[in-house]
Design a protein around this motif. Structure first.
Motif, mmCIF file in Angstrom:
data_model
loop_
_atom_site.group_PDB
_atom_site.id
_atom_site.type_symbol
_atom_site.label_atom_id
_atom_site.label_comp_id
_atom_site.label_asym_id
_atom_site.label_seq_id
_atom_site.Cartn_x
_atom_site.Cartn_y
_atom_site.Cartn_z
ATOM 1 N N LEU A 171 -4.786 -1.015 2.431
ATOM 2 C CA LEU A 171 -3.986 -0.087 1.629
ATOM 3 C C LEU A 171 -2.795 -0.776 0.973
ATOM 4 C CD1 LEU A 171 -3.850 3.048 3.992
ATOM 5 C CD2 LEU A 171 -5.456 2.573 2.138
ATOM 6 N N THR A 172 -2.273 -1.816 1.610
ATOM 7 C CA THR A 172 -1.079 -2.486 1.084
ATOM 8 C C THR A 172 -1.411 -3.742 0.292
ATOM 9 O OG1 THR A 172 -0.821 -3.709 3.169
ATOM 10 C CG2 THR A 172 0.343 -1.620 2.967
ATOM 11 N N GLU A 173 -2.687 -4.044 0.149
ATOM 12 C CA GLU A 173 -3.084 -5.236 -0.611
ATOM 13 C C GLU A 173 -2.587 -5.134 -2.052
ATOM 14 O OE1 GLU A 173 -7.122 -7.870 -1.541
ATOM 15 O OE2 GLU A 173 -7.251 -5.945 -0.487
ATOM 16 N N GLY A 174 -1.932 -6.192 -2.532
ATOM 17 C CA GLY A 174 -1.414 -6.193 -3.892
ATOM 18 C C GLY A 174 -0.050 -5.544 -4.038
ATOM 19 N N THR A 175 0.551 -5.120 -2.914
ATOM 20 C CA THR A 175 1.889 -4.533 -2.950
ATOM 21 C C THR A 175 2.875 -5.475 -2.266
ATOM 22 O OG1 THR A 175 1.798 -3.372 -0.813
ATOM 23 C CG2 THR A 175 0.796 -2.265 -2.717
ATOM 24 N N SER A 176 4.143 -5.095 -2.287
ATOM 25 C CA SER A 176 5.176 -5.902 -1.626
ATOM 26 C C SER A 176 5.588 -5.292 -0.300
ATOM 27 C CB SER A 176 6.396 -6.033 -2.542
ATOM 28 O OG SER A 176 6.876 -4.761 -2.930
ATOM 29 N N VAL A 177 4.669 -4.554 0.333
ATOM 30 C CA VAL A 177 4.982 -3.934 1.623
ATOM 31 C C VAL A 177 3.880 -4.233 2.622
ATOM 32 C CG1 VAL A 177 6.258 -2.073 0.515
ATOM 33 C CG2 VAL A 177 3.857 -1.713 1.111
ATOM 34 N N VAL A 180 6.983 0.809 7.728
ATOM 35 C CA VAL A 180 6.669 0.053 6.513
ATOM 36 C C VAL A 180 7.803 -0.925 6.245
ATOM 37 C CG1 VAL A 180 6.013 0.197 4.085
ATOM 38 C CG2 VAL A 180 5.461 2.089 5.637
ATOM 39 N N PHE A 181 7.452 -2.185 5.979
ATOM 40 C CA PHE A 181 8.433 -3.245 5.763
ATOM 41 C C PHE A 181 8.181 -3.947 4.437
ATOM 42 C CE2 PHE A 181 8.309 -2.551 10.283
ATOM 43 C CZ PHE A 181 9.610 -2.738 10.719
ATOM 44 N N CYS A 182 9.247 -4.527 3.874
ATOM 45 C CA CYS A 182 9.128 -5.332 2.654
ATOM 46 C C CYS A 182 8.621 -6.725 3.017
ATOM 47 C CB CYS A 182 10.482 -5.466 1.967
ATOM 48 S SG CYS A 182 11.080 -3.961 1.222
ATOM 49 N N THR A 183 7.763 -7.264 2.178
ATOM 50 C CA THR A 183 7.290 -8.636 2.371
ATOM 51 C C THR A 183 7.995 -9.606 1.431
ATOM 52 O OG1 THR A 183 5.461 -8.197 0.847
ATOM 53 C CG2 THR A 183 5.030 -7.889 3.202
ATOM 54 N N GLU A 184 8.945 -9.089 0.653
ATOM 55 C CA GLU A 184 9.741 -9.919 -0.262
ATOM 56 C C GLU A 184 11.042 -9.194 -0.557
ATOM 57 O OE1 GLU A 184 8.006 -8.408 -4.548
ATOM 58 O OE2 GLU A 184 6.917 -10.011 -3.505
ATOM 59 N N ASP A 185 12.016 -9.905 -1.135
ATOM 60 C CA ASP A 185 13.257 -9.261 -1.540
ATOM 61 C C ASP A 185 12.959 -8.252 -2.650
ATOM 62 O OD1 ASP A 185 14.674 -10.765 0.253
ATOM 63 O OD2 ASP A 185 15.333 -12.257 -1.208
ATOM 64 N N VAL A 186 13.578 -7.089 -2.545
ATOM 65 C CA VAL A 186 13.299 -5.997 -3.479
ATOM 66 C C VAL A 186 14.584 -5.584 -4.180
ATOM 67 C CG1 VAL A 186 12.571 -3.590 -3.658
ATOM 68 C CG2 VAL A 186 11.335 -5.151 -2.152
ATOM 69 N N LYS A 243 16.261 -6.470 1.558
ATOM 70 C CA LYS A 243 15.889 -7.852 1.826
ATOM 71 C C LYS A 243 14.481 -7.935 2.420
ATOM 72 C CE LYS A 243 20.595 -9.616 2.513
ATOM 73 N NZ LYS A 243 21.515 -10.321 3.448
ATOM 74 N N LYS A 244 13.893 -9.099 2.280
ATOM 75 C CA LYS A 244 12.574 -9.355 2.862
ATOM 76 C C LYS A 244 12.613 -9.072 4.364
ATOM 77 C CE LYS A 244 9.151 -13.049 3.516
ATOM 78 N NZ LYS A 244 8.821 -14.467 3.237
ATOM 79 N N GLY A 245 11.620 -8.341 4.839
ATOM 80 C CA GLY A 245 11.575 -7.994 6.251
ATOM 81 C C GLY A 245 12.296 -6.708 6.588
ATOM 82 N N GLY A 246 12.976 -6.113 5.604
ATOM 83 C CA GLY A 246 13.689 -4.862 5.845
ATOM 84 C C GLY A 246 12.735 -3.679 5.898
ATOM 85 N N GLU A 247 13.049 -2.712 6.750
ATOM 86 C CA GLU A 247 12.196 -1.529 6.857
ATOM 87 C C GLU A 247 12.546 -0.526 5.768
ATOM 88 O OE1 GLU A 247 10.772 1.971 10.001
ATOM 89 O OE2 GLU A 247 12.072 0.343 10.709
ATOM 90 N N LEU A 248 11.537 0.179 5.295
ATOM 91 C CA LEU A 248 11.726 1.226 4.285
ATOM 92 C C LEU A 248 11.916 2.566 4.991
ATOM 93 C CD1 LEU A 248 8.906 0.271 1.747
ATOM 94 C CD2 LEU A 248 11.196 -0.699 1.995
ATOM 95 N N TYR A 249 12.905 3.320 4.532
ATOM 96 C CA TYR A 249 13.200 4.615 5.141
ATOM 97 C C TYR A 249 13.231 5.705 4.082
ATOM 98 C CZ TYR A 249 14.838 2.051 9.287
ATOM 99 O OH TYR A 249 14.930 1.240 10.390
ATOM 100 N N THR A 250 12.592 6.818 4.396
ATOM 101 C CA THR A 250 12.737 8.033 3.605
ATOM 102 C C THR A 250 13.536 9.016 4.452
ATOM 103 O OG1 THR A 250 11.541 9.736 2.360
ATOM 104 C CG2 THR A 250 10.563 9.022 4.455
#
Length: 778
Positions: free
Chosen positions: A366-372, A383-389, A684-691
């Motif tokens: 599901l996350t293939e081709g995304t930055s998460v 869900v985490f970032c795989t790069e700086d956003v 930042k890379k490795g940061g968790e995403l929060y809603t």
């Protein structure tokens, strides 16, 4: 256009319905017991309330117990009982007490001595190894009284019907503003939130049950391993056996490993094996060294060189990690499941590795081709970032697995029942009376500017409308073939209720999302059963295969909620007993699906509706004159949003924060309405995403209370950590203010109070600076 918040808590006045129903838990022990026994026997059961809820003591319970014992002594409760013959028979030893001694726990609970009551009931549960359902239930009831009675004192929350949601929300808000009552609750739950053994344990909640078809997939993965020479036993040189020298080599190897010299460590582990190949630890240590060096073939060969009957847990875990790294996820789960069972579920590393493997298996595609990337944490999926956003950057898009328009929205704004595209016509917007009063020129202006809308109703029942023949065909195949009232007459009652456009009706329904989404889940499961070529009664495996897509949506809540809406249960039962393949909708199944939806549903809609296109075209072609002026006067502003509720596989993995760092926004995904997740700030890379799951304009006590009641967690986000409850307590040091001298509030955010400038400075440096801003108020 930002997508709406998770619907079970989107409106403060309606958000607490799940929690309020927790207060009406039935005392019908036998019914509850039978349901839980059924859940325990169900391979797909995700929720078992008594097993999920911890019996661990809270911090400070020791001191409280001493106080309660003193009270008992003061009131002469500790004197042994007197009976005839003039002898006192006091039970001095715990060994002589009845194993099912929950009776005394009930006495203590009735006296309000809840901590000691928990001690007695906990003992009763342990003596029966957790198999005494009465003891388990009594313990949780005591804990409910302990923490919730102070919150509901002076209110009618416990006696209240959930039909009056507005009144309930008002009472709950009033209860939550009583900071003195919340203080004790808050401090203990904050401690519990930091405890690995707290109420919620994601590793315990998540199942390790195999998925349907895993047997065939495992065979394919085994063939791959054979093809790539992973199944050959490891080769070692034959040397004269010398256990002493082998032990010395192993010790040297471990020193080298700990200093980072993994290649040299591998050489010495190999030498130790050659000198004494019968020591299983040496095989495990060499396998670990090979895995660290990414020598996956050699690491796996080391693991299989030890017969499975004597293979240590460490090697099962290493083998599982190797297989996961190779993308052979089903076999990896087999190895890690074996490690968990050998330790009776007490090896947290094995449990965590298993869930991480399952996450890779289902979420990496599901996350293939995304930055998460989705990972498994102590709180479950995240869900985490795989790069700086950067701020505003798109992170991913998602489409719903199943959806349905909310009943109030459907009455106000017609939309495609399958894909959520707006079907609002000029007549719908202006109203037929207004439209009739317009002259031909004015109607021509509207007709020219309004986009063409063609609705394709179901040819059988006319109850559903679609934007295209393609949507109508897809909807028929997925669910409507089972729900069409012309084919399944009992479904007419469901459509009649939804057509009312209400979210509340006593005994029928009281949720923001439509009951139609639950019906569509069951109908889609039936469709998947038929696609398996089932003839006659489906087998347990066939049912499991059909339900597979919905297993990822975890939902949990309090048993007994269905008793609040028995009419809807009867409607659903009638519908699915009238289908070609019968689907048994009992109370347990109904509640499972309800909580699945309530805990995961995300509201969404099309970012652009027909009215937006009309306004743009109208202003582009507007000409001076009476006709255009009259049309402009009749415009009534923007129509009500198209609001659908949907279950999203990837979006549902986002965790909550009261200071979210992403926005969930309406978007067009693959030509149809869906959601897009964008960064609200740099991450930042490795940061968790929060809603966010709730209305975060509330004060901290209300936010935490709603989240704990509806989602069963105590929020410890950065914002909650550095905000306070009110002016009576210093947010930084916890000092209590005198009644005539409240503490000063932060002049910027008005959400934190301090006893001194020093405390304010400390809090500012520690983290208040990051969350201090003018928050919106409701």
């Amino acid at each position: 256009m930002e997508a709406k918040q998770k619907m079970s808590n989107g409106d403060v006045k309606k958000a607490g319905k799940l929690a309020e129903e927790a207060m009406t838990m039935s005392d019908m022990l036998e019914k509850f017991k039978s349901e839980l026994e059924s859940a325990g026997q169900d391979d797909n059961a995700e929720f078992n309330a008594l097993r999920l809820c911890s019996q661990d003591p809270y911090p400070g319970d020791g001191e409280k117990a001493e106080g309660e014992e003193a009270w008992l002594q003061e009131h002469s409760y500790t004197d042994p009982a007197w009976i005839m013959r003039g002898r006192r028979h006091g039970y001095r030893s715990t060994a002589t007490r009845t194993p099912h001694g929950s009776w005394r726990g009930r006495v203590l609970s009735s006296l309000g001595q809840y901590v000691l009551s928990e001690v007695w009931l906990r003992r009763a549960s342990r003596l029966t190894e957790g198999n005494d359902y009465e003891a388990l239930l009594l313990f949780q009831q005591t804990r409910i009284h302990r923490f919730y009675d102070p919150l509901t004192e002076g209110t009618s929350v416990q006696k209240m019907s959930n039909g009056d949601v507005k009144k309930a929300g008002k009472l709950a808000e009033e209860a939550m503003t009583m900071s003195d009552m919340l203080e004790k609750f808050k401090s203990e739950l904050e401690s519990a939130g930091q405890d690995d053994n707290a109420e919620f344990n994601a590793l315990r909640l998540c199942s390790q049950d195999p998925y349907p078809g895993d047997g065939e997939k495992a065979e394919g993965e085994e063939a791959w391993l054979q093809e790539h020479s992973y199944t050959d036993p490891a080769w070692i040189m034959e040397r004269e056996r010398d256990p002493t020298a082998a032990a010395m080599e192993a010790e040297v190897a471990q020193v080298l490993r700990d200093t980072g010299s993994h290649e040299k460590a591998l050489e010495h582990f190999t030498l130790a094996l050659e000198l004494d190949p019968g020591v299983l630890d040496y095989w495990a240590l060499r396998a670990q060294a090979n895995f660290t060096l990414k020598n996956y073939r050699e690491a796996f060969r080391d693991c299989i060189s030890v017969h499975k009957d004597i293979r240590p847990v460490a090697m099962w875990k290493i083998g599982g990690r190797v297989l996961s790294s190779l993308g052979q996820y089903v076999l990896s789960e087999v190895w890690l499941r074996r490690a968990s069972r050998l330790t009776e579920g007490n090896d947290y590393e094995a449990l965590l590795l298993f869930q991480q493997t399952r996450i890779h298996r289902f979420y990496d595609p599901l996350t293939e081709g995304t930055s998460v990337q989705v990972r498994f944490t102590k709180y479950g999926r995240a869900v985490f970032c795989t790069e700086d956003v950067a701020e505003g950057q798109e992170l991913f898009r998602d489409t719903p697995l199943v959806s349905s328009q909310t009943d109030d929205s459907a009455k106000a704004h017609p939309a495609c029942s399958h894909c959520a595209v707006s079907l609002l016509t000029a007549e719908d917007y202006f109203g037929m009376d207004t439209f009739r009063r317009m002259n031909k020129a004015q109607k021509a202006i509207i007709k020219k500017a309004w986009p063409k809308v063609t609705a394709y109703p179901c040819p059988h029942c006319k109850r559903e409308k679609y934007c295209s023949l393609e949507c109508r065909t897809h909807a028929w195949r997925q669910h409507h073939c089972h729900l069409c009232p012309s084919i399944n007459p009992p479904a007419a009652k469901l459509y009649d209720f939804c057509a009312k456009g209400t979210t509340q009706e006593k005994g029928m329904w009281n949720s923001m999302f439509s009951p139609m989404i639950m019906a569509r889940i069951w109908a889609n499961i039936l469709t998947r059963v038929k696609e398996l070529g089932v003839k006659g009664e489906p087998t347990k495996d066939q049912w499991a295969r059909a339900k597979e897509p919905y297993r990822r949506f975890l939902g949990f809540g309090v048993s007994g909620f269905v008793k609040q809406i028995p009419k809807m249960l009867k409607i659903m039962q009638a519908i699915f007993q009238n289908t070609e393949i019968k689907y048994k909708i009992d109370e347990l199944e109904f509640e499972r699906r309800y909580y699945q939806v309530a805990c995961n549903v995300q509201s969404f809609g099309p970012p652009c509706v027909t009215w937006h296109e009309f306004v743009a075209e109208f202003h582009r072609t507007a000409r001076p004159g009476e006709n255009h002026r009259r049309v402009a006067q009749e415009m009534r502003g923007e129509p009500k949003d198209v609001t659908f509720g949907g279950l999203y596989a990837l979006q549902s993995s986002l965790n909550h924060s009261c200071d979210k760092n992403v926005d969930v926004m309406d978007a067009v995904v693959d030509g149809k309405p869906g959601v897009v997740i964008r960064a609200k700030q740099p991450i930042k890379k490795g940061g968790e995403l929060y809603t966010t799951y709730i209305d975060t304009s509330m004060q901290r006590p209300q936010r935490r209370a709603w989240l704990y009641r509806a989602y069963h967690f105590w929020c410890e986000c950065q914002r909650c950590k550095y905000e306070g409850d009110d002016c009576s307590i210093c947010t930084q040091c916890g000092k209590k203010a005198r009644k005539d001298s409240p503490f000063s509030v932060c002049s910027r955010c008005h959400r934190a109070w301090y006893c001194s400038p020093q405390c304010q400075k400390v809090a500012w440096k520690a983290g208040h600076k990051k969350i201090c801003k003018a928050w919106p108020t409701n």
